[in-house]
Structure formats: structure tokens, C-alpha cells
Write a protein that holds these residues in place. Structure first.
Motif, short mmCIF file in Angstrom:
data_model
loop_
_atom_site.label_atom_id
_atom_site.label_comp_id
_atom_site.label_asym_id
_atom_site.label_seq_id
_atom_site.Cartn_x
_atom_site.Cartn_y
_atom_site.Cartn_z
N UNK A 141 0.82 -1.21 0.00
CA UNK A 141 0.00 0.00 0.00
C UNK A 141 0.86 1.27 0.00
N UNK A 142 2.16 1.09 0.24
CA UNK A 142 3.05 2.25 0.28
C UNK A 142 4.20 2.07 -0.72
N UNK A 143 5.44 2.00 -0.21
CA UNK A 143 6.60 1.98 -1.09
C UNK A 143 7.20 0.58 -1.21
N UNK A 144 7.91 0.35 -2.33
CA UNK A 144 8.60 -0.92 -2.57
C UNK A 144 10.05 -0.61 -2.92
N UNK A 145 10.97 -1.24 -2.19
CA UNK A 145 12.40 -1.07 -2.46
C UNK A 145 13.00 -2.45 -2.68
N UNK A 154 5.39 -5.27 -9.83
CA UNK A 154 5.38 -4.48 -8.60
C UNK A 154 4.16 -3.57 -8.61
N UNK A 155 3.45 -3.58 -7.48
CA UNK A 155 2.26 -2.75 -7.32
C UNK A 155 2.40 -1.97 -6.02
N UNK A 160 -4.27 3.65 -2.55
CA UNK A 160 -4.72 4.88 -3.18
C UNK A 160 -4.05 6.14 -2.68
N UNK A 161 -3.14 5.99 -1.71
CA UNK A 161 -2.44 7.16 -1.18
C UNK A 161 -1.45 7.73 -2.18
N UNK A 162 -1.14 9.01 -2.04
CA UNK A 162 -0.22 9.67 -2.95
C UNK A 162 1.22 9.57 -2.44
N UNK A 163 2.16 9.72 -3.36
CA UNK A 163 3.57 9.78 -2.99
C UNK A 163 4.29 8.46 -2.92
N UNK A 179 -0.46 3.26 -7.48
CA UNK A 179 -1.81 3.81 -7.36
C UNK A 179 -2.65 3.37 -8.55
N UNK A 180 -3.23 4.33 -9.25
CA UNK A 180 -4.06 4.02 -10.41
C UNK A 180 -3.30 4.13 -11.72
N UNK A 181 -1.98 4.35 -11.64
CA UNK A 181 -1.20 4.59 -12.85
C UNK A 181 -0.35 3.37 -13.21
#
Length: 223
Positions: A141-145, A154-155, A160-163, A179-181
């Protein structure tokens, strides 16, 4: 007869020096034998793997990694190049990432690669110490490293949060969504052939589309 491959061990890494005038299969066979005979010596440390002496395509690079993993107890964190300046920039950028992504309640750490169509889904940001192989996927739901190669899916930002962003030592995903992109990879044909110089990259949303940029401290300062 000269060795097909010479292993040099350092504090946090292993460098493989390979002969260019022998079949690649001879190198992997000799490499496996050497690591099997020295299994107790190397132990189960987390190390980076580098190589020199010949250019490898992606399949050969994965075969090299598998030869080490199957013949030892080492945990290969990533495969790095011999360009010291690139490595220094990468290390600084990763340190910045780790500062921005504290583990514990706000993030998770996964040791090992995702392969054989494995799917890793988390409820927070995630750092993967390994590769994401083709056919495998990671969702956050956040970042992937990825401290390795991102060759699968990778999703990020699934809540839906920004950044949100995705960062990897080598960025060649089959599918990437933040997100949606969705990201359209126009260079997928290079994944299994001779590649250009590897450069750590970060993917993020900018002007309503996903862009990929070199992973630098300056870029990370914008998040």
C-alpha cells in the motif's frame, strides 16, 4: 591449468573473476564446486556479489547467482557492478531510502528473492533483499524497495495514497503500477539480452504518469 573462476572474499561482498576464453557452463560448474567445498568457511552472511572478466546476459547472471545460492548458505543481497563511483552513489541513495523508510511498525524487511511465481503482499512499505524474478509479484500500500533486480511485477500505493514509489538496483519490470497509474515498459526486449550499464532507478508518479529516474539523494529529497 588456470582456474575458470577465482573467488575473492571481502568483508561485505564476494567478487568473481572469470576467464573469458572458457565456456560459461565450465565457470558455473567450477564455481559450484568451490562454494560446496568452502560452505562452512563462507557461512550464512549477507553479502553483495560482483563479477568481472566477461560480459554476461541476464540469464547467465541469474545462473551465476543460482550457482552460489545452491552451493552455499550465503544470502546474496544484490549483484553490483565494478564501477566504484556508481556503487558509491547507489549506497548513498539506499542509505537515504532506509532513513525515509524505518522498519518495525512502518515497514517490513523480506530476505531472499521472489521466484517461481511467488506473490508477496504486505500491509506497509517493504524492502526486499534479493530479486523479484519474472512471473513473481510484490504488492504494497506504500513503497517498494528492491535491493536487487525487479524483473517481475510491482504494485505500490495500492491503498490509493499519494507519494508512493518503487526503487530497485536494476529496474526491468514486467508490470509496474503505482496507485491508479500503470507504467509502459518500452525496453522489455533488452531484459534477456546484452543490457546497457545497470543503474539504480526509482519510479514515481509525476504529472499523472509514472516516470523512472536515476536513484539519487536529490530525487529522494523530493519525497
Amino acid at each position: 591449468m588456470k582456474d575458470a573462476v577465482v573467488i575473492k572474499s571481502y568483508q561485505n561482498g564476494i567478487n568473481l573473476i572469470m576467464r573469458e576464453d572458457v565456456p560459461f557452463e565450465q565457470i558455473t560448474e567450477e564455481l559450484s564446486a568451490k562454494f560446496r567445498s568452502s560452505r562452512s568457511f563462507f557461512g550464512n552472511a549477507d553479502v553483495a556479489l560482483s563479477y568481472e572478466g566477461r560480459q554476461l546476459d541476464h540469464k547467465q547472471e541469474l545462473a551465476l547467482v543460482d550457482a552460489v545460492r545452491l552451493s552455499s548458505d550465503l544470502n546474496l543481497v544484490c549483484v553490483v557492478g565494478k564501477d566504484e563511483e556508481t556503487n558509491r552513489r547507489y549506497i548513498k541513495a539506499i542509505q537515504k531510502v532506509q532513513q525515509k523508510l524505518p522498519l518495525g511498525s512502518e515497514g517490513q524487511l523480506h530476505k531472499g528473492s521472489l521466484k517461481n511465481r511467488e506473490v508477496l503482499e504486505t500491509e506497509s512499505s517493504i524492502i526486499i533483499l534479493g530479486d523479484v524474478y519474472p512471473g513473481s509479484a510484490v504488492m504494497s500500500p506504500r513503497n517498494i524497495i528492491v535491493l536487487g533486480g525487479l524483473y517481475g511485477e510491482a504494485y505500490a500505493g495500492t491503498d490509493g495514497g499519494e507519494g508512493a514509489y518503487v526503487a530497485a538496483l536494476e529496474m526491468e519490470p514486467e508490470r509496474l503500477k503505482i496507485g491508479d497509474f500503470k507504467y509502459k515498459n518500452n525496453n522489455r526486449q533488452t531484459k534477456w539480452g546484452i543490457r546497457s550499464k545497470v543503474q539504480p532507478k526509482i519510479a514515481h508518479v509525476k504529472n499523472d504518469k509514472i516516470v523512472m529516474e536515476p536513484l539519487t539523494k536529490e530525487i529522494l529529497d523530493t519525497f
